[in-house]
Design a protein around this motif. Sequence first.
Motif, short mmCIF file in Angstrom:
data_model
loop_
_atom_site.label_atom_id
_atom_site.label_comp_id
_atom_site.label_asym_id
_atom_site.label_seq_id
_atom_site.Cartn_x
_atom_site.Cartn_y
_atom_site.Cartn_z
N GLY A 261 0.84 -1.18 0.00
CA GLY A 261 0.00 0.00 0.00
C GLY A 261 0.88 1.23 0.00
N PRO A 262 0.27 2.40 -0.10
CA PRO A 262 1.06 3.64 -0.15
C PRO A 262 1.99 3.80 1.05
CG PRO A 262 -1.24 4.07 -0.72
CD PRO A 262 -1.17 2.65 -0.22
N GLY A 263 3.31 3.86 0.78
CA GLY A 263 4.29 4.10 1.82
C GLY A 263 4.53 2.93 2.76
N VAL A 264 4.07 1.73 2.40
CA VAL A 264 4.18 0.56 3.28
C VAL A 264 4.83 -0.59 2.51
CG1 VAL A 264 2.92 -1.12 4.67
CG2 VAL A 264 2.14 1.24 4.59
N TYR A 265 5.80 -1.24 3.14
CA TYR A 265 6.37 -2.46 2.57
C TYR A 265 5.66 -3.67 3.16
CZ TYR A 265 10.28 0.52 1.09
OH TYR A 265 11.04 1.49 0.52
N GLY A 266 5.52 -4.72 2.33
CA GLY A 266 4.95 -5.96 2.84
C GLY A 266 4.03 -6.62 1.84
N TYR A 267 3.69 -7.87 2.13
CA TYR A 267 2.86 -8.65 1.23
C TYR A 267 1.38 -8.44 1.56
CZ TYR A 267 7.18 -10.93 -0.11
OH TYR A 267 8.45 -11.16 -0.58
N ASP A 268 0.62 -8.18 0.54
CA ASP A 268 -0.85 -8.12 0.63
C ASP A 268 -1.35 -8.46 -0.76
OD1 ASP A 268 -3.44 -7.79 1.40
OD2 ASP A 268 -3.31 -5.66 1.84
N MET A 269 -1.21 -9.74 -1.12
CA MET A 269 -1.34 -10.15 -2.51
C MET A 269 -2.13 -11.46 -2.62
SD MET A 269 -0.73 -9.51 -5.65
CE MET A 269 0.35 -8.09 -5.42
N ASN A 270 -2.95 -11.53 -3.66
CA ASN A 270 -3.67 -12.76 -3.98
C ASN A 270 -2.82 -13.62 -4.92
OD1 ASN A 270 -6.15 -14.51 -4.36
ND2 ASN A 270 -5.80 -13.85 -6.47
N TYR A 271 -2.72 -14.89 -4.55
CA TYR A 271 -2.04 -15.88 -5.36
C TYR A 271 -3.04 -16.85 -5.96
CZ TYR A 271 2.48 -14.50 -3.36
OH TYR A 271 3.61 -13.79 -3.00
N ALA A 272 -2.79 -17.27 -7.20
CA ALA A 272 -3.61 -18.29 -7.85
C ALA A 272 -3.05 -19.66 -7.48
CB ALA A 272 -3.60 -18.10 -9.37
N VAL A 273 -3.82 -20.41 -6.70
CA VAL A 273 -3.34 -21.69 -6.17
C VAL A 273 -3.26 -22.71 -7.30
CG1 VAL A 273 -3.77 -23.53 -4.51
CG2 VAL A 273 -4.34 -21.16 -3.93
#
Length: 366
Positions: A261-273
């Motif tokens: 997100g804006p100004g933030v590091y890190g995972y927030d992601m959808n993966y296709a299983v």
Amino acid sequence: MARPRPLLALLCACVAALASAGAPNVAAGRKMVGVYELNKGGFSIKVTNWGATVTSVVLPDSKGNYADVVLGYDTIAGYVNDSTYFGALVGRVANRIANARFVLDGKVYHLFKNDGNNTLHGGHRGFSQVIWTVKEFVGGGDSPYITLYYHSFDGEQGFPGDLDVYVTYELASPYVLRVRMNATALDKATPVNLAQHTYWNLGGQGSGDILHDTVQLFASRYTPVDSGLIPTGVVAPVAGTPYDFLAPTPVGARIRQVSGGPGVYGYDMNYAVDGEPEALRKVAVVRDDASGRALELWANQPGVQFYTANLLPNITGKGGAVYHQYGALCLETQGFPDAVNHPNFPSQIVRPGQVYKHDMVFKFSF
């Protein structure tokens, strides 16, 4: 984001701690808010019917020391005022819907905006912010379980049609937690995408960050997002990107290379299983070397949201523990985010008489 505070006075007056293992079945129709414990040997979980929320999961580590491995609060009031979705079942549609609108069968539906211009996790009063009915509860024995029910009415948060929703949490043979969700559309076609939003820290809640945990995701593709975390519609390979967890990888190894997100590091992601659609298949493995605990997740959904608690704002949780950024991770099996606006994504539309089914299996070891 700010969250509403409905029914707080009522909840403070009527919360009941129903935590005895082996308690008899609870009669259908109970609307009092309570906390219910399922116990099987050295394995126990607690669930509240406020938001069908998992409030604790207690497990031993490799040395036999017990700890609660999920983030949460000491009281129901904490969950009522929560903005993190700790442990909740979210819906009618989990994740984001762009511009809080979609078109279905030629009709435009406008939803409640609670994430900037978008809808997140069903709106400002989604399934995580309502009282569910306890249909059955068996606290002990060979297969302790609780079944919760919620009727979502036509037009709730802008979604079409009446919907009957059930979730069952069950403890199975050793250290296995099964979660079964289903929803039946009664009179209109509607999108349905439920997700279980527990925050996991296998070292124990409040024990620090999860950056040294190793994660393996059985997903060779993901759905890239724009700056508002809305999918672009592309389904891209993870190979050669910081999103590649096909081999076990420490969470923190490449976390500074991805935006949460804006100004933030890190995972927030959808993966296709990977694997056969709708089949129960392995989704993820998480290991915490310090405690020896491991979590293996299986599910039957096309996607999984991997979230590393990038926005955790130094919240005081259970036992006075303070939860900081990266203090847990979430593995939310789901349909693809914003699928209602991307015809190339697997459909989330459930038509009258059809039943949406979402199964998860958590296998713990130590």
